[in-house]
Design a protein around this motif. Sequence first.
Motif, mmCIF file in Angstrom:
data_model
loop_
_atom_site.group_PDB
_atom_site.id
_atom_site.type_symbol
_atom_site.label_atom_id
_atom_site.label_comp_id
_atom_site.label_asym_id
_atom_site.label_seq_id
_atom_site.Cartn_x
_atom_site.Cartn_y
_atom_site.Cartn_z
ATOM 1 N N ARG A 123 -24.858 -42.697 -31.573
ATOM 2 C CA ARG A 123 -24.765 -41.154 -31.885
ATOM 3 C C ARG A 123 -25.137 -41.247 -33.147
ATOM 4 N NH1 ARG A 123 -19.640 -38.589 -33.429
ATOM 5 N NH2 ARG A 123 -19.878 -36.364 -33.108
ATOM 6 N N LEU A 124 -26.099 -40.562 -33.407
ATOM 7 C CA LEU A 124 -26.592 -40.716 -34.817
ATOM 8 C C LEU A 124 -26.951 -39.270 -35.619
ATOM 9 C CD1 LEU A 124 -29.752 -42.995 -35.200
ATOM 10 C CD2 LEU A 124 -27.539 -43.273 -36.506
ATOM 11 N N ARG A 125 -26.200 -39.202 -36.899
ATOM 12 C CA ARG A 125 -26.472 -37.906 -37.442
ATOM 13 C C ARG A 125 -27.841 -37.793 -37.833
ATOM 14 N NH1 ARG A 125 -21.901 -38.552 -40.281
ATOM 15 N NH2 ARG A 125 -20.305 -36.850 -39.790
ATOM 16 N N TYR A 126 -28.574 -36.604 -37.637
ATOM 17 C CA TYR A 126 -30.070 -36.579 -38.243
ATOM 18 C C TYR A 126 -30.005 -36.890 -39.473
ATOM 19 C CZ TYR A 126 -30.835 -33.866 -33.908
ATOM 20 O OH TYR A 126 -31.022 -33.706 -32.563
ATOM 21 N N SER A 127 -28.957 -36.559 -40.546
ATOM 22 C CA SER A 127 -29.190 -36.821 -41.940
ATOM 23 C C SER A 127 -29.200 -38.425 -42.198
ATOM 24 C CB SER A 127 -27.862 -36.180 -42.811
ATOM 25 O OG SER A 127 -26.875 -36.434 -42.237
ATOM 26 N N GLU A 128 -28.602 -39.236 -41.378
ATOM 27 C CA GLU A 128 -28.549 -40.530 -41.554
ATOM 28 C C GLU A 128 -29.838 -41.481 -41.292
ATOM 29 O OE1 GLU A 128 -24.462 -42.124 -39.861
ATOM 30 O OE2 GLU A 128 -25.616 -41.352 -38.369
ATOM 31 N N ILE A 129 -30.741 -40.475 -40.410
ATOM 32 C CA ILE A 129 -31.951 -41.294 -40.074
ATOM 33 C C ILE A 129 -33.111 -41.073 -41.430
ATOM 34 C CG2 ILE A 129 -33.944 -41.233 -38.446
ATOM 35 C CD1 ILE A 129 -31.930 -39.554 -36.450
ATOM 36 N N ARG A 130 -33.494 -42.167 -41.839
ATOM 37 C CA ARG A 130 -34.497 -42.138 -42.779
ATOM 38 C C ARG A 130 -36.027 -41.868 -42.229
ATOM 39 N NH1 ARG A 130 -31.956 -47.381 -46.107
ATOM 40 N NH2 ARG A 130 -30.224 -46.371 -46.356
ATOM 41 N N TYR A 131 -36.402 -42.851 -41.317
ATOM 42 C CA TYR A 131 -37.661 -42.815 -40.727
ATOM 43 C C TYR A 131 -37.537 -43.409 -39.437
ATOM 44 C CZ TYR A 131 -38.829 -47.392 -42.465
ATOM 45 O OH TYR A 131 -38.756 -48.684 -43.025
ATOM 46 N N ILE A 132 -38.611 -43.323 -38.625
ATOM 47 C CA ILE A 132 -38.852 -44.098 -37.199
ATOM 48 C C ILE A 132 -40.103 -44.746 -37.164
ATOM 49 C CG2 ILE A 132 -38.762 -43.491 -34.814
ATOM 50 C CD1 ILE A 132 -37.116 -40.763 -36.114
ATOM 51 N N GLU A 133 -40.092 -45.658 -36.805
ATOM 52 C CA GLU A 133 -41.201 -46.737 -36.449
ATOM 53 C C GLU A 133 -41.556 -46.735 -35.020
ATOM 54 O OE1 GLU A 133 -42.775 -50.900 -38.433
ATOM 55 O OE2 GLU A 133 -40.799 -50.015 -38.788
#
Length: 112
Positions: free
Chosen positions: A24-34
């Motif tokens: 369960r991830l907060r959007y604000s915790e996500i830096r980038y996706i590869e």
Amino acid sequence: GLYIAKQESVEDYILIKAGKKKHRLRYSEIRYIEGLKEYVIWHTDKGKIVAYTSLKKVVQQLAPYNFNQVHKSFIVNFARVDYFETSSIHIGKIDIPVGRAFKTVIAKYIGG
């Protein structure tokens, strides 16, 4: 008066299935996706999460939350960007390339 804590909205989170776990991830915790072939690596404040999915699916899920695809292999959380350059985006010490096909997305965003 009585103080009632604001309930966190379901809209603040995404659930990511990785193996047998659901993160369960907060959007604000996500830096980038590869994107890496049929896998996607979520680069977050807590570390990396590798999930079996496509970058295309992730783009669709995250588009409403200020995430943009900037390269065939990268989606970036624009809220976490430190600075933009013509051919790269910087988040902390990370330098993410900007693909030629995606330059207009960034120009529109930064008013370039």
